[in-house]
Write an enzyme that holds these catalytic residues in place. Structure first.
Site, short mmCIF file in Angstrom:
data_model
loop_
_atom_site.label_atom_id
_atom_site.label_comp_id
_atom_site.label_asym_id
_atom_site.label_seq_id
_atom_site.Cartn_x
_atom_site.Cartn_y
_atom_site.Cartn_z
N CYS A 3 0.99 -1.22 -0.15
CA CYS A 3 -0.07 -0.12 0.16
C CYS A 3 0.88 1.30 0.12
O CYS A 3 2.08 1.04 0.17
CB CYS A 3 -0.86 0.14 0.95
SG CYS A 3 -1.86 -1.41 1.49
N ARG A 57 1.71 1.37 -5.96
CA ARG A 57 1.73 0.57 -4.84
C ARG A 57 0.22 0.07 -4.54
O ARG A 57 0.30 -0.97 -3.62
CB ARG A 57 2.30 1.37 -3.50
CG ARG A 57 3.31 2.03 -3.83
CD ARG A 57 4.06 2.61 -2.41
NE ARG A 57 4.24 1.59 -1.35
CZ ARG A 57 5.30 0.96 -1.31
NH1 ARG A 57 6.35 0.89 -2.24
NH2 ARG A 57 5.57 0.09 -0.30
N TRP A 88 -3.69 -1.82 -1.34
CA TRP A 88 -3.80 -2.89 -1.78
C TRP A 88 -4.38 -3.91 -0.93
O TRP A 88 -3.49 -4.38 -0.10
CB TRP A 88 -2.37 -3.15 -2.76
CG TRP A 88 -2.55 -4.42 -3.52
CD1 TRP A 88 -1.94 -5.64 -3.19
CD2 TRP A 88 -3.02 -4.48 -4.64
NE1 TRP A 88 -2.14 -6.50 -4.11
CE2 TRP A 88 -2.64 -5.91 -5.12
CE3 TRP A 88 -3.53 -3.69 -5.76
CZ2 TRP A 88 -3.13 -6.19 -6.48
CZ3 TRP A 88 -3.97 -4.16 -6.90
CH2 TRP A 88 -3.51 -5.55 -7.17
N ASN A 137 0.82 0.18 6.09
CA ASN A 137 1.05 -0.78 4.96
C ASN A 137 1.78 -2.08 5.32
O ASN A 137 2.80 -2.05 6.41
CB ASN A 137 2.26 -0.02 3.95
CG ASN A 137 2.86 -0.91 2.96
OD1 ASN A 137 2.20 -2.01 2.65
ND2 ASN A 137 4.03 -0.48 2.71
N GLY A 138 1.37 -3.05 5.10
CA GLY A 138 2.07 -4.40 5.56
C GLY A 138 0.82 -5.44 6.17
O GLY A 138 -0.34 -5.45 5.91
N GLU A 156 8.41 -21.43 -18.57
CA GLU A 156 8.36 -19.95 -18.03
C GLU A 156 9.43 -19.23 -18.69
O GLU A 156 9.08 -17.92 -18.86
CB GLU A 156 8.34 -19.90 -16.51
CG GLU A 156 8.21 -18.74 -15.91
CD GLU A 156 6.93 -17.82 -16.36
OE1 GLU A 156 6.09 -18.24 -16.95
OE2 GLU A 156 7.01 -16.48 -15.77
N LYS A 204 8.71 -15.98 -20.77
CA LYS A 204 9.17 -14.53 -20.56
C LYS A 204 10.01 -14.09 -21.89
O LYS A 204 9.85 -12.71 -21.97
CB LYS A 204 10.26 -14.51 -19.32
CG LYS A 204 9.80 -14.78 -17.96
CD LYS A 204 8.98 -13.65 -17.28
CE LYS A 204 7.30 -14.00 -17.91
NZ LYS A 204 6.51 -14.32 -16.90
N GLU A 245 7.47 -12.82 -24.64
CA GLU A 245 6.41 -11.97 -24.52
C GLU A 245 7.11 -10.45 -24.55
O GLU A 245 6.71 -9.57 -24.79
CB GLU A 245 5.51 -12.09 -23.43
CG GLU A 245 6.28 -12.17 -22.07
CD GLU A 245 5.21 -12.32 -21.04
OE1 GLU A 245 3.85 -11.88 -21.08
OE2 GLU A 245 5.37 -12.92 -20.16
N HIS A 300 13.18 -36.17 -29.29
CA HIS A 300 11.76 -36.51 -30.21
C HIS A 300 11.25 -35.57 -31.14
O HIS A 300 10.49 -35.23 -31.64
CB HIS A 300 10.61 -36.65 -29.44
CG HIS A 300 10.98 -38.02 -28.29
ND1 HIS A 300 10.88 -39.27 -28.89
CD2 HIS A 300 11.27 -37.91 -26.89
CE1 HIS A 300 11.19 -40.09 -27.96
NE2 HIS A 300 11.47 -39.31 -26.87
N LYS A 331 -2.20 -6.51 -19.27
CA LYS A 331 -1.97 -6.96 -18.01
C LYS A 331 -3.05 -8.21 -17.54
O LYS A 331 -2.66 -9.18 -17.07
CB LYS A 331 -1.71 -6.19 -16.97
CG LYS A 331 -1.37 -6.66 -15.45
CD LYS A 331 0.16 -7.10 -15.45
CE LYS A 331 0.44 -7.85 -14.30
NZ LYS A 331 1.40 -8.65 -14.42
#
Ligand code: M6R
Length: 621
Positions: free
Chosen positions: A2, A27, A80, A106-107, A494, A498, A501, A517, A616
């Site tokens: 946050c 944030r 957040w 925040n936390g 992955e 990365k 994209e 193969h 996103k």
């Protein structure tokens, strides 16, 4: 994650706070609020004026434009959500029963439930579902005409991570902040003081800041800043001069959010694990799963559905759950799952993994699963988003907002939840796994140590050199091949996603055993092949694959464990990872692949945080 901004001085506090929050919107943006102490007018005493709203900062801003809050002392917050859905009640600031103390945080307060229970017994009235609200009631409980003293006493009872900013109407010349585990900085100007979660919020007013350290309390008055510790010692803190502009500062000096988010992984994983491992490390604590406990007794199968990076996390989850809990797991790409006719019933658990909680295919898969009578568990990063709302239970990752389109910290936090979930299920369904030589305590201790190992890797200059060297040599390559086995087969997928994209280089991820193969036909002296070879049970097999590539003059970039000299004789480049129990290797092996993709994309001049054709959150089919 946050954002906090606090102000004391002669300026209009509302203006300073809103301008500061604008710079911290990255944030958190699910709700916002301010508390401003009104000026004393004649005999009318000053009072706390609080305005807060669910939704983006703009909503609050519109209200404050129409009905401004006058005053020169205030605190503010963009949220957040982690505990309590993002609505107006749960937005910060929170205030005490007597309406005299207001607080933003925040936390995560780990032990908030027990604190809340005892505060309620003492007569405190709670208005929200947040963990934060216990803090303001605790400060109220200890308040005796000295705000910082009350805060100090309150913080001694709290476990978890926090940065807070607090004001009290009985002390109109004081702004107090404290930190432990979440960032907080203080700034001073002429007869004024500021608190903020991050530097950009202050840069319009000052470029000299004081960074608070763990367990420190900042007391700001028009006379200046005093920093104390929890033992009341007054500390001599150094001021730092900031040379960044506001836009750079938002990214904490990193050129892109993606790089910042890669470096945030240790903190994000720590937050995700926080409060979910018992203090003696003997138990996984997932109270979120209480409502499913009975169901777990009869559960016969798990189906994981997700897309993109979240699908890769799901693949790691399959290995873990099958290995530890011995429950059969299928993993499906949500867009395939929704259009096939999967065999599901009331003994099936469908696990939807999603950073955003809004991915259309995953949501549609969830609907299909619900219709078949399956129970739904989601693993999600955005509190109150659509997928958690429609699930029977949710385990939230606490990665904080992920801004870059390419997912990094959300992925490793999804892994963290999947490890916890696999250990949790194993304790229920296959407890004999944790008899010697495998103790749950060892696994949980190792898991808690992962953030430190990632940090160690990120701080290693030799590795950065190798990644930079690979970037220089291969950024013009036409393609990349990524190979891994077992738990690191998903890492290969992955790594390929990365680079694809963000740098627009074609890349394939493969289970290394599949190479012969088909993909082996691609090997030539111009194709970089990233081989993920930590010292695990399939290490020898990976070495054979590396030999096969070398025999065909391919370029081998190995990701191996420190001390592995052998692999360096067979590779063109080796990136070394700190030594850990190999079962946790997916946390570490993915980080160099994120960095490699990042630096190659940067070298190619790509728009890293907003790659072309991508969004996103994919809310359409
Ligand atoms: O929000 P979700 O986790 O459901 O999103 C799933 C994918 O769209 C996402 O992981 C995507 O593949 C990322 N761009 C990968 O970096």
């Amino acid at each position: 994650m946050c954002g906090i901004v606090g102000y004391i001085g002669k300026r209009n506090a509302q203006e300073v706070l809103i301008k500061g929050l604008r710079r911290l919107e990255y944030r958190g943006y699910d709700s916002a609020g301010v508390a401003i102490l009104s000026d004393k007018v004649g005999k009318r005493p000053s009072r706390l004026q609080i305005e807060k709203r669910a939704g983006k900062l703009g909503i609050l801003e519109n209200i404050l434009t129409q009905k401004p809050l006058a005053g020169n002392l205030g605190i503010s917050h963009v949220r957040w959500a982690t505990h309590g859905i993002p609505n107006t009640k749960n937005a910060h600031p929170h205030w005490c029963c007597a309406n005299r103390i207001a607080l933003v945080h925040n936390g995560i307060i780990e032990n908030y439930e027990e604190l809340k229970e005892s505060l309620i017994k003492e007569g405190h009235k709670f208005r929200s579902q947040t963990d934060t609200e216990v803090l303001v009631h605790l400060v109220e409980k200890f308040y005796q005409a000295n705000l910082e003293e009350a805060i100090r006493r309150a913080l001694k009872l709290v476990r978890g991570a926090y940065a807070i900013s607090v004001i009290c109407k009985d002390e109109p010349d004081k702004l107090v902040g404290a930190r432990c585990g979440s960032p907080l900085i203080a700034g001073t100007g002429e007869e004024e003081g500021f608190l903020a979660s991050d530097i950009p919020a202050l840069l319009d007013y000052t470029n000299e800041v004081t960074l608070l350290d763990e367990g420190e309390i900042a007391v700001l008055t028009p006379r200046g800043l005093e920093v104390q510790n929890l033992k009341k010692d007054i500390l001599n803190k150094e001021k730092i001069k900031i040379s960044w502009d506001a836009a750079q500062a938002e990214k904490e000096g990193f050129p892109h959010f993606m790089l910042k988010e890669i470096h945030e992984q240790p903190r994000a994983i720590t937050n995700t694990l926080m409060g979910r491992i018992s203090e003696d490390k003997e138990k996984v604590l997932l109270p979120e799963l209480k409502s499913l406990e009975k169901f777990f007794a009869s559960m016969e199968k798990i189906v994981i559905i997700s897309c993109g990076t979240a699908w890769h996390a799901g693949l790691v989850g399959k290995y873990l759950i099958e290995e530890f809990a011995r429950i059969p797991v299928e993993v499906d790409i949500a867009s395939e799952f929704r259009y096939r006719n999967p065999i599901l019933n009331d003994k099936t658990l469908v696990v939807a993994i999603t950073q955003s909680g809004e991915t259309a295919d995953t949501l549609a898969g969830l609907h299909a699963a619900k219709n078949s009578g399956a129970k739904i568990l989601s693993i999600c990063n955005v509190l109150g988003s659509s997928i958690p709302r429609e699930s029977d239970a949710v385990i939230y990752t606490h990665a904080g907002p992920e801004i870059a389109v390419a997912s990094t910290k959300a992925y490793t936090c999804q892994l963290a939840v999947l490890y916890l979930f696999a250990f949790y299920l194993a304790s229920l369904k296959n407890p004999s796994y944790f008899t010697k030589p495998h103790s749950l305590k060892d696994y949980l201790t190792n898991l808690e140590n992962i953030p430190a190992k990632i940090e160690e890797f990120l701080n290693n200059k030799d590795n950065k050199k190798v990644i930079r060297q690979c970037t220089r040599r291969y950024h013009r390559s036409f393609g990349f091949l990524y190979l891994g086995r077992s738990l690191n087969f998903p890492t290969a997928l992955e790594g390929a996603l990365k680079i694809k994209e963000i740098s627009y280089i074609h890349a394939e991820g493969y289970g290394a055993g599949e190479m012969k193969h088909g993909p082996i036909a691609l090997i030539n002296p111009h194709l970089p092949v990233v081989c993920i070879a930590p010292g695990d049970s399939v290490y020898e097999k990976m070495l054979s694959n590396i030999e096969e590539i070398k025999a065909r003059k391919g370029i081998v970039i190995s990701v191996a464990t420190e001390g592995d000299k052998f692999i360096s004789h067979h590779s063109n480049h080796v990136i070394y990872l700190p030594r850990i129990n190999p079962v946790f290797s997916p946390f570490l092996t993915v980080v160099p692949l994120q960095l490699l993709a990042y630096y190659i994309a940067a070298k190619r001049g790509c728009d890293i945080d907003r790659p072309k054709n991508l969004a996103k959150s994919v809310t359409v089919e």
